[in-house]
Design an enzyme around this catalytic site. Structure first.
Site, short mmCIF file in Angstrom:
data_model
loop_
_atom_site.label_atom_id
_atom_site.label_comp_id
_atom_site.label_asym_id
_atom_site.label_seq_id
_atom_site.Cartn_x
_atom_site.Cartn_y
_atom_site.Cartn_z
N GLU A 153 11.12 6.97 -2.32
CA GLU A 153 11.80 5.77 -2.80
C GLU A 153 13.10 6.22 -3.48
OE1 GLU A 153 9.27 3.17 -5.08
OE2 GLU A 153 7.69 3.39 -3.61
N CYS A 261 2.47 6.79 -5.32
CA CYS A 261 1.91 7.74 -4.34
C CYS A 261 1.33 8.99 -4.98
CB CYS A 261 2.97 8.13 -3.33
SG CYS A 261 3.39 6.78 -2.22
N LYS A 322 11.19 6.55 -11.14
CA LYS A 322 12.29 7.47 -10.81
C LYS A 322 13.54 6.63 -10.64
CE LYS A 322 11.60 9.24 -6.67
NZ LYS A 322 11.76 9.50 -5.22
N ARG A 329 5.38 0.76 -10.36
CA ARG A 329 3.99 1.18 -10.20
C ARG A 329 3.81 2.62 -10.71
NH1 ARG A 329 3.00 -0.34 -3.96
NH2 ARG A 329 5.04 0.65 -3.84
#
Ligand code: NAD
Length: 433
Positions: A153, A261, A322, A329
């Site tokens: 992402e 993730c 980030k 999340r």
């Protein structure tokens, strides 16, 4: 080729848009009707640099469309990509129920041969389970493919267009050739197309995430050593990163990795190993060190203020897990905010793109600033949780003027301690003496 993509989140929307951009006709599907309505108007459901321009162009050129009707999309497609979320169950394992639900839906509406391409992350064997379940529901022929996604992402479009490799798990040579043809435009620089069995492809994704998580955790463990030994982890990191055997990525110490993730995949892999009667000490350690890094960071803030934290106003810069994403999340910032709210502090947070999401999440329990310096007004301290570029070289005089107490807790090691000291700040970073 005609393709449908089930799930228009961070993976599905990027994959669908980038595939359309090489000339394919792509229909993206989601059960979230509001999301589909917005996408039909060309409005992005996520923040991802570079995606909007690509999305608009491909909608205008009628290669990319959206629907909440799985049947309509599957009827028009040879390839059906599954890109739905696989969050954590309470025991840490992947929850593949939404993925299975999506596959069942596809099986029920299929009207002929299809290639089902699973991009969602799950334990090895997930796609074989999907195939077995689909066989129970349809008499039509189909093949299954595992095609794990490695995009990051914040750089997802670039990663999709210029991948380090494409991994395809597949049992049929003709289907493999179709996948090779599909990805050929993205592999012109000679990056590998790696064909393997289904389980190995699924395992590859988990191993990559485990490796990345372990790298960060090793550096966070060294950050703790450095503090105890009077060393500076920033110098240590540079020395480690310069080693050709190691490389520079994913070595930044700080308040720990987050996101949707890395944390869940590492824990899920460890939980799954246990189920198989195996031990996964390294995975458990990577997760535990990560958790400890965040607890240490929060503990430092708490011990600095002591009981008085209940009367303090704390500014937060950066809340996403980030930079260059709006994804909250698993963001460490949320745990920082929750801990400080729990201790009675008032929170004034700023994030360049996630302000609305943050406001929706916390309501009137926190204040969300529209600009970064607004968050600093009368603040008794600043906590930096995300390394957005705009925080890297701030105006220290302006900060000092606005803040009541000149204290900075930097979870991303953005500044030089000596500079901050010269500017009259008490500065706490990670792993630096
Ligand atoms: N986010 C990342 O950077 C990333 C990178 C690599 C792999 N992955 C993996 O890819 C998968 C998807 O991740 P994501 O971040 O895109 O998830 P996400 O939560 O952003 O998106 C999933 C989407 O699927 C939709 N959906 C759920 N069930 C559906 C159904 N039956 N039919 C149609 N739509 C349905 C949801 O409404 C949602 O919009 C996960 O397994 C994740 O682990 C994610």
């Amino acid at each position: 080729m005609r393709i449908s993509v089930i799930g228009t989140g961070y993976v599905g929307l990027v994959a669908g848009t980038c595939l359309a951009d090489t000339g394919h006709r792509v229909i993206c599907v989601d059960i979230d009707e509001e999301r589909i309505a917005r996408l039909k108007r060309g409005e992005l459901s996520i923040y991802e640099p570079g995606l909007e321009e690509l999305l608009t162009r491909n909608i205008e050129e009628e290669r990319l469309s959206f629907t909440s009707d799985t049947g309509e999309a599957v009827a028009k497609s040879l390839l059906v990509f599954l890109c739905v979320g696989t969050p954590s169950l309470e025991n840490g394992e992947h929850d593949i129920s939404a993925l299975m639900g999506a596959a069942e839906h596809v099986a029920r509406v299929m009207d002929g041969y299809r290639i089902i391409v699973n991009k969602s992350t799950g334990p090895a064997g997930t796609t074989a389970r999907i195939a077995a379940r689909m066989r129970e529901l349809t008499g039509h022929e189909f093949d299954v493919v595992v095609n794990p996604e490695f995009i990051k992402e914040g750089a997802a479009v670039d990663d999709f267009l210029r991948p380090d490799r494409i991994v395809v798990g597949c049992e049929d040579v003709r289907v493999l050739e179709i996948m090779r043809e599909l990805y050929a435009p993205f592999l012109r620089t000679g990056k590998p197309f790696l064909a393997m069995d289904l389980a190995s492809a699924e395992m590859s994704k988990l191993a990559v995430n485990a490796m990345l998580a372990a790298r960060i955790s090793v550096m966070n463990e060294f950050a703790t050593f450095c503090e105890a030994a009077g060393a500076d982890v920033s110098h240590v990191r540079e020395a480690v990163a310069a080693d050709g055997r190691i490389g520079a990525g994913y070595l930044f110490p700080g308040l720990g990795f987050g996101g949707s993730c890395l944390p869940k995949d590492v824990i899920a892999c460890a939980a799954w190993a246990e189920k198989l009667g195996l031990d996964a000490p390294l995975l458990r350690a990577a997760a535990a060190v990560n958790d400890a890094a965040l607890r240490r960071f929060i503990g430092r803030i708490r011990s600095f203020y002591g009981e008085a934290v209940a009367r303090k106003r704390i500014a937060i810069w950066g809340t996403t897990f980030k930079p260059r994403t709006d994804d909250l999340r698993g963001a460490p910032a949320l745990r920082v905010i929750d801990a400080l709210l729990g201790a009675g502090a008032a929170i004034h947070a700023y994030d360049p793109v996630a302000g609305k999401k943050l406001a929706a999440l916390y309501g009137d329990r926190i204040r969300v600033a529209a600009k970064n310096y607004d968050a600093l007004v009368d603040a008794d301290g600043l906590v930096i949780c995300t390394e957005w570029n705009e925080f890297r070289r701030p105006d220290y005089d302006r900060m000092a003027e606005l803040m009541r107490e000149r204290v900075i807790f930097d979870g991303r090691n953005l500044y030089t301690p000596a500079t901050l000291e010269q500017n009259g700040f008490q500065y706490f970073s990670v792993g630096r003496g």
